[in-house]
Motif scaffolding. Structure first.
Motif, short mmCIF file in Angstrom:
data_model
loop_
_atom_site.label_atom_id
_atom_site.label_comp_id
_atom_site.label_asym_id
_atom_site.label_seq_id
_atom_site.Cartn_x
_atom_site.Cartn_y
_atom_site.Cartn_z
N ALA A 1 15.12 37.45 28.49
CA ALA A 1 14.67 37.87 27.16
C ALA A 1 15.11 39.30 26.87
N LEU A 2 14.98 40.17 27.86
CA LEU A 2 15.40 41.56 27.66
C LEU A 2 16.90 41.69 27.46
N VAL A 3 17.68 40.88 28.17
CA VAL A 3 19.14 40.90 27.97
C VAL A 3 19.46 40.48 26.54
N PHE A 4 18.84 39.41 26.07
CA PHE A 4 19.09 38.96 24.69
C PHE A 4 18.68 40.03 23.68
N THR B 1 24.65 37.35 14.24
CA THR B 1 24.63 37.25 15.70
C THR B 1 23.48 38.09 16.25
N SER B 2 23.30 39.28 15.71
CA SER B 2 22.21 40.14 16.13
C SER B 2 20.87 39.46 15.93
N LEU B 3 20.66 38.87 14.77
CA LEU B 3 19.40 38.17 14.49
C LEU B 3 19.18 37.01 15.46
N ALA B 4 20.24 36.27 15.75
CA ALA B 4 20.12 35.13 16.67
C ALA B 4 19.78 35.61 18.08
N LEU B 5 20.40 36.68 18.53
CA LEU B 5 20.12 37.20 19.86
C LEU B 5 18.69 37.72 19.96
N LEU B 6 18.24 38.42 18.93
CA LEU B 6 16.86 38.90 18.91
C LEU B 6 15.88 37.73 18.90
#
Length: 129
Positions: free
Chosen positions: A71-74, A44-49
């Motif tokens: 983008a900053l929120v993600f 999930t972290s990788l997808a959000l980044l």
């Protein structure tokens, strides 16, 4: 096993000691399920980044200020997800070892609200363009 417990003839040297040095060894299936949940948070972290980077790297038809904000929120959420992964793994493993109820995700609500907010920002950015 109690604090400072040993397995067989030698002390348990697994990391972190604050997890493995307490309670009884749980059924391996539960520990492996806990590990899979840890890995799911990492994915999930990788997808959000990736979502945050993609919003800024690609020439998308989204209003610029709104695109940067989403983008900053993600990216912030992508940086917080590994914290949830580790804290959740530790808390769940300790709870299982001590026969306590399993804890809820600490950052689950924040992640849900953040993804919703970022998605709404993208939608607004598309409508404003």
């Amino acid at each position: 096993m109690a604090e400072g417990a040993t397995t067989g003839r030698r002390a348990d040297r697994r990391f972190p000691q604050r997890v493995y040095g307490t309670g009884e060894e749980p059924d391996p299936r539960f520990s492996l399920a806990n590990e899979r949940t840890f890995l799911a948070w990492m994915r999930t972290s990788l997808a959000l980044l990736a979502a945050g980077v993609a919003l800024e790297a690609l020439d998308l038809p989204i209003a610029e200020g709104v695109r940067l904000a989403s983008a900053l929120v993600f990216i912030v959420l992508g940086l917080l997800a590994p914290v949830q992964a580790w804290a959740g793994w530790v808390a769940t493993e300790r709870a299982m070892r001590q026969s306590r109820p399993l804890p809820s995700p600490r950052l689950g609500l924040l992640t849900a609200v953040g993804v919703t907010a970022a998605g709404l920002l993208v939608l607004i950015g598309l409508l404003l363009r």
